[in-house]
Design an enzyme around this catalytic site. Structure first.
Site: not given
Length: 239
Positions: A8, A129
């Site tokens: 990330d 998500d």
């Protein structure tokens, strides 16, 4: 089942967040390409990349470290975050990315998902998500009324290569993945489903594999913290 080590990217560094909160970030490596190489050397067959700044900005922000990773590594990589138009999709795929992950636009512009999937077969995934069963967008900052299963089913005939399902409340918290919800989603659609969020041990990975319906799993913090040894995990999942 494929294990995808996660990198990330925030402000050019490899970080991990807790529950998707940009204020709760831990820097694990200020050289993301070196981090990627270490994962590849351990034997991974894929990399999972996220442009965190890009997810909030709506356009790529961490292009330089992503490009460095693509140059440094010879395994396929998938990228999500800030990819919201065809020009960006084409640019990333032209630069050697194996798969783009479309999240926010899957809710706001589903026609783009279909167009991209037709133009680039096998190279477009949808990132779903969710917080409490409802889809969140724009770097998880905005919650919608769209149900996870409804969004996934709407992609059934679009030619999408995979769905990456993230339980936001599990992400980065090292509390284990939401196996039940992920498996239920995988059974509800024919698209391969990749689990993300909360994978914190080898037992978690084995439990996901043993469902028999989950195609892959993404792990980040557990690999950085040493809770999961990547080489050992890859060996266990290959058996």
């Amino acid at each position: 089942m494929i294990l995808y080590p996660a990198i990330d990217l925030k402000d050019g560094q490899a970080v991990r967040l807790v529950h998707g909160d940009m204020k709760q970030s831990t820097v694990f490596n200020d050289d993301p390409a070196a981090q990627a190489r270490s994962f590849v050397e351990a034997g991974c067959s894929w990399l999972h990349l996220v442009d965190l700044n890009g997810a909030f900005a709506g356009t790529p922000v961490n292009a330089a470290p992503v490009e460095a990773i693509l140059k440094a590594c010879d395994v396929p990589a998938q990228l999500g975050g800030g990819i919201r138009d065809m020009a960006t999709i084409e640019r990333w795929l032209d630069q050697g990315l194996a798969r783009v992950i479309l999240g926010t636009v899957a809710v706001e512009n589903p026609d783009l998902v279909r167009e991209a999937a037709r133009a680039f077969p096998g190279q477009v995934a949808v990132g779903i998500d969710a917080r409490n069963g409802k889809v969140a967008t724009k770097g998880w900052a905005e919650e919608t009324d769209v149900l996870v299963t409804d969004l996934a089913k709407s992609c059934e005939d679009a030619g999408v290569a995979a769905i990456i399902y993230t339980d936001i409340l599990r992400d980065g918290a090292m509390g284990g993945p939401n196996i039940e919800a992920t498996a239920a989603l995988a059974r509800a659609v024919s698209i391969p489903v990749i689990a993300s969020g909360g994978v914190s041990s080898l037992d978690d990975l084995i439990a996901l594999k043993e469902t028999g319906v989950i195609e892959g799993a993404i792990s980040g913090r557990a690999l950085y913290d040493g809770a999961i040894d990547l080489a050992s995990a890859l060996s266990a999942l290959a058996d």
